[in-house]
Write a protein that holds these residues in place. Structure first.
Motif, mmCIF file in Angstrom:
data_model
loop_
_atom_site.group_PDB
_atom_site.id
_atom_site.type_symbol
_atom_site.label_atom_id
_atom_site.label_comp_id
_atom_site.label_asym_id
_atom_site.label_seq_id
_atom_site.Cartn_x
_atom_site.Cartn_y
_atom_site.Cartn_z
ATOM 1 N N ILE A 1 -6.109 15.848 14.844
ATOM 2 C CA ILE A 1 -6.636 15.544 16.178
ATOM 3 C C ILE A 1 -5.726 14.517 16.825
ATOM 4 N N ASN A 2 -5.133 14.877 17.921
ATOM 5 C CA ASN A 2 -4.176 14.092 18.708
ATOM 6 C C ASN A 2 -2.834 13.964 18.010
ATOM 7 N N PHE A 3 -1.841 14.534 18.672
ATOM 8 C CA PHE A 3 -0.498 14.636 18.112
ATOM 9 C C PHE A 3 0.289 13.363 18.381
ATOM 10 N N SER A 4 0.916 12.850 17.333
ATOM 11 C CA SER A 4 1.794 11.681 17.455
ATOM 12 C C SER A 4 2.954 11.868 16.502
ATOM 13 N N ASN A 5 4.162 11.965 17.041
ATOM 14 C CA ASN A 5 5.346 12.070 16.189
ATOM 15 C C ASN A 5 5.405 10.922 15.188
ATOM 16 N N PHE A 6 5.127 9.728 15.697
ATOM 17 C CA PHE A 6 5.247 8.538 14.844
ATOM 18 C C PHE A 6 4.273 8.602 13.672
ATOM 19 N N TYR A 7 2.986 8.803 13.961
ATOM 20 C CA TYR A 7 1.996 8.762 12.888
ATOM 21 C C TYR A 7 2.099 9.965 11.958
ATOM 22 N N LEU A 8 2.499 11.124 12.492
ATOM 23 C CA LEU A 8 2.667 12.279 11.620
ATOM 24 C C LEU A 8 3.844 12.064 10.675
ATOM 25 N N ASN A 9 4.914 11.485 11.178
ATOM 26 C CA ASN A 9 6.038 11.158 10.301
ATOM 27 C C ASN A 9 5.645 10.153 9.220
ATOM 28 N N GLU A 10 4.885 9.124 9.624
ATOM 29 C CA GLU A 10 4.436 8.127 8.656
ATOM 30 C C GLU A 10 3.552 8.762 7.588
ATOM 31 N N LEU A 11 2.675 9.653 8.019
ATOM 32 C CA LEU A 11 1.776 10.322 7.079
ATOM 33 C C LEU A 11 2.560 11.196 6.095
ATOM 34 N N ILE A 12 3.553 11.909 6.615
ATOM 35 C CA ILE A 12 4.342 12.794 5.756
ATOM 36 C C ILE A 12 5.147 11.994 4.733
ATOM 37 N N LYS A 13 5.599 10.794 5.125
ATOM 38 C CA LYS A 13 6.307 9.940 4.169
ATOM 39 C C LYS A 13 5.400 9.565 2.993
ATOM 40 N N GLU A 14 4.122 9.321 3.320
ATOM 41 C CA GLU A 14 3.173 8.931 2.280
ATOM 42 C C GLU A 14 2.662 10.139 1.494
ATOM 43 N N ARG A 15 2.322 11.181 2.221
ATOM 44 C CA ARG A 15 1.732 12.381 1.614
ATOM 45 C C ARG A 15 2.395 13.614 2.241
ATOM 46 N N ASN A 16 3.068 14.381 1.469
ATOM 47 C CA ASN A 16 3.786 15.541 1.996
ATOM 48 C C ASN A 16 2.807 16.684 2.275
ATOM 49 N N ILE A 17 2.141 16.615 3.438
ATOM 50 C CA ILE A 17 1.093 17.591 3.730
ATOM 51 C C ILE A 17 1.436 18.475 4.931
ATOM 52 N N LEU A 18 2.693 18.426 5.383
ATOM 53 C CA LEU A 18 3.033 19.185 6.580
ATOM 54 C C LEU A 18 2.670 20.658 6.458
ATOM 55 N N ASN A 19 2.902 21.228 5.276
ATOM 56 C CA ASN A 19 2.596 22.653 5.107
ATOM 57 C C ASN A 19 1.104 22.919 4.945
ATOM 58 N N ARG A 20 0.290 21.866 4.965
ATOM 59 C CA ARG A 20 -1.168 22.020 4.854
ATOM 60 C C ARG A 20 -1.857 21.819 6.202
ATOM 61 N N VAL A 21 -1.079 21.573 7.247
ATOM 62 C CA VAL A 21 -1.650 21.404 8.593
ATOM 63 C C VAL A 21 -2.018 22.782 9.138
ATOM 64 N N ARG A 22 -3.298 22.972 9.423
ATOM 65 C CA ARG A 22 -3.780 24.288 9.866
ATOM 66 C C ARG A 22 -3.954 24.366 11.384
ATOM 67 N N GLY A 23 -3.856 23.228 12.053
ATOM 68 C CA GLY A 23 -3.984 23.227 13.504
ATOM 69 C C GLY A 23 -3.855 21.825 14.048
ATOM 70 N N ILE A 24 -3.349 21.711 15.295
ATOM 71 C CA ILE A 24 -3.216 20.417 15.967
ATOM 72 C C ILE A 24 -3.880 20.526 17.331
ATOM 73 N N TYR A 25 -4.678 19.516 17.681
ATOM 74 C CA TYR A 25 -5.461 19.552 18.916
ATOM 75 C C TYR A 25 -5.271 18.239 19.663
ATOM 76 N N ASP A 26 -5.171 18.333 20.989
ATOM 77 C CA ASP A 26 -4.947 17.141 21.804
ATOM 78 C C ASP A 26 -5.595 17.347 23.161
#
Length: 511
Positions: free
Chosen positions: A22-47
């Motif tokens: 919920i709510n797209f942010s390049n910064f926070y998504l990058n930070e999250l991926i650094k901690e937990r590699n879940i990019l391939n588990r994202v099923r949808g993005i909403y904003d």
């Protein structure tokens, strides 16, 4: 429905069933991926922001961002994760979507290191009484650092007024800057003044981090001119004031809702109270008409400016301050013409202008927007005797604010910059460059559709118009006086040097 910080158990579920962002942010998504590699588990993005929706590139991958309308299609077992620094605001919106309240008991938010520290220290100090601390910040996000901006503008003017009038005897005045060492020496002997770094918000240095959050958590007042995100978890009894950096003509296509991000915004008139309330998503009672503290300086300009800035002695000075023509946040913009300047396309035109200025014993002082690096490669400009370019980095090095120079100008040339509204308080000639008005309107929009009827000065459409304006200024002809008089009440309620005083009175700061 509850808002919960995401934790290990939820991450384990995500690896199996995926996650909906919920709510797209390049910064926070990058930070999250650094901690937990879940990019391939994202099923949808909403904003809910239209400008964010549609196809976008993220780390070289195309992603599709959907509107909130499509949230109703989420499966009942969906894990919803808010990726935003303003996660509480997003959650409040989601709570008002009936189908989400029916489907989900929990909505999660991601906390990067700074948010985690902020939550920890907020909890630590939640029962402490607030102290007589005033925090100032004029800088934008740390990622958009620009020389001079971190200690400038309306917060700087208010700070200097408080020092001159002894407010530091009662209040501790604290600045958030990038590098505190740049400023500590100048104010070393001034009691109750401190500079700390906003970079300490997520530093691993516990001493610096603790000092930062001590002031952030216990300050009574915040005065800012840019990003409010560091105040997102402020207590209800902390007063957050957005002084902003100007009241101009330019609108914004993005929908901004700052209602919960600060408590008040100061403006120069009732007209701007209405405009800014709409533009920034604020309530009417959040708008306070005080004037801008930095405009007080126009009545008391820096006297030694010519010597400090190596400006030739002349009978009259015209300042030219064009607005920022970039449509994105960047640090280096260059105009694609021979001069590297707006309005003038050929160096020969600048030479003719310089000849006219020399004949009339006048000097033109050009101050470009800090984001524009337009004349660095033009050697021809350096040969102009009566045309001076003020470089932002040089002004920052000398610690000179443009507001402290404006009062030395006999006339002003601008376009759609808020500096024209600042200068209006002096009731001196103003002219507006109109050559790219239509293109500018398409990229940024204006507060008024018929912008030409709302410009308090002469309109210049070509170089000959500018030359005529210069001649009028030299001859003390003020063709725009009536325009300024007729429109002044639209842009300003006051015409004096007491804006900083009114700001302090409005928020009950007293000795």
């Amino acid at each position: 429905m509850r808002l919960i910080q995401i934790h290990d158990e939820i991450y384990k579920k995500i690896t199996k069933s995926g996650v909906f962002i919920i709510n797209f942010s390049n910064f926070y998504l990058n930070e999250l991926i650094k901690e937990r590699n879940i990019l391939n588990r994202v099923r949808g993005i909403y904003d809910d922001r239209p400008l964010q929706q549609g196809k976008r590139l993220f780390n070289g991958h195309e992603v599709v961002i959907h509107s909130y309308d499509e949230l109703k299609e989420l499966p009942d077992d969906a894990i919803c994760l808010i990726l935003s620094g303003y996660y509480k605001e997003i959650f409040d919106k989601l709570k008002n979507i009936e189908i989400l309240k029916q489907k989900f008991k929990e909505i999660y938010f991601y906390a990067d290191r700074e948010i985690s520290y902020d939550l920890y220290y907020r909890h630590k100090y939640k029962k402490n009484a607030l102290h007589d601390i005033v925090v100032f910040r004029s800088a934008g996000p740390a990622s958009h650092y620009m020389a001079g901006w971190e200690f400038s503008d309306n917060p700087r003017a208010l700070f200097e007024y408080m020092l001159c009038n002894g407010y530091n005897k009662k209040y501790e005045l604290v600045w958030l800057v990038c590098d505190p060492e740049k400023y500590q020496e100048k104010y070393r002997d001034v009691p109750n003044v401190k500079f700390i770094s906003y970079l300490w918000a997520d530093t691993e240095d516990e001493v610096k981090r603790s000092l930062y959050y001590y002031y952030i958590c216990l300050a009574k007042f915040f005065f800012i001119a840019q990003t409010p995100i560091f105040m997102r978890n402020a207590r209800p009894d902390q007063v957050r004031v957005q002084l902003w950096h100007g009241s101009g003509f330019k609108g914004d296509r993005a929908k901004i809702v700052d209602e919960k991000r600060y408590d008040y915004m100061t403006v120069t008139s009732e007209t701007y109270a209405s405009i800014h309330a709409k533009l920034y998503g604020l309530r009417k009672d959040q708008m306070v008409v005080t004037g801008q503290p930095k405009n007080d300086e126009s009545f008391h300009p820096l006297q030694a400016w010519r010597k400090i800035l190596s400006v030739p002695v002349a009978q009259k000075y015209i300042f030219w301050l064009p607005t920022w023509r970039a449509s994105e946040i960047v640090t280096d913009v260059k105009l694609a013409n021979e001069t590297g300047l707006p309005f003038f396309t050929k160096n020969e035109q600048l030479k003719e202008l310089n000849d006219l200025l020399t004949t009339l014993d006048m000097v033109m002082v050009l101050k470009l927007h800090p984001s524009e690096k337009n004349v660095q490669d033009n050697e021809a400009i350096k040969d102009l005797t009566n045309f001076v370019v003020l470089d932002n980095d040089f002004l920052a090095e000398k610690d000179i604010q443009i507001s402290s120079l404006l009062g030395n100008a006999d006339a002003l040339i601008s376009d759609f910059s808020s500096v024209a509204i600042d200068y209006l308080v002096l009731n001196r000639p103003i002219a507006f460059l109109m050559d790219d008005c239509e293109a500018f309107a398409e990229s940024r929009t204006f507060h008024w559709g018929d912008i030409e009827n709302w410009l308090p000065g002469l309109k210049l459409y070509n170089v000959d118009d500018m030359k005529q304006y210069i001649k009028e200024v030299a001859s003390n002809i003020d063709s725009g006086a009536k325009l300024r008089s007729d429109l002044y009440h639209v842009f300003h309620k006051f015409r004096d040097d007491k804006s900083a005083e009114r700001v302090l009175q409005a928020f009950d700061l007293h000795l």
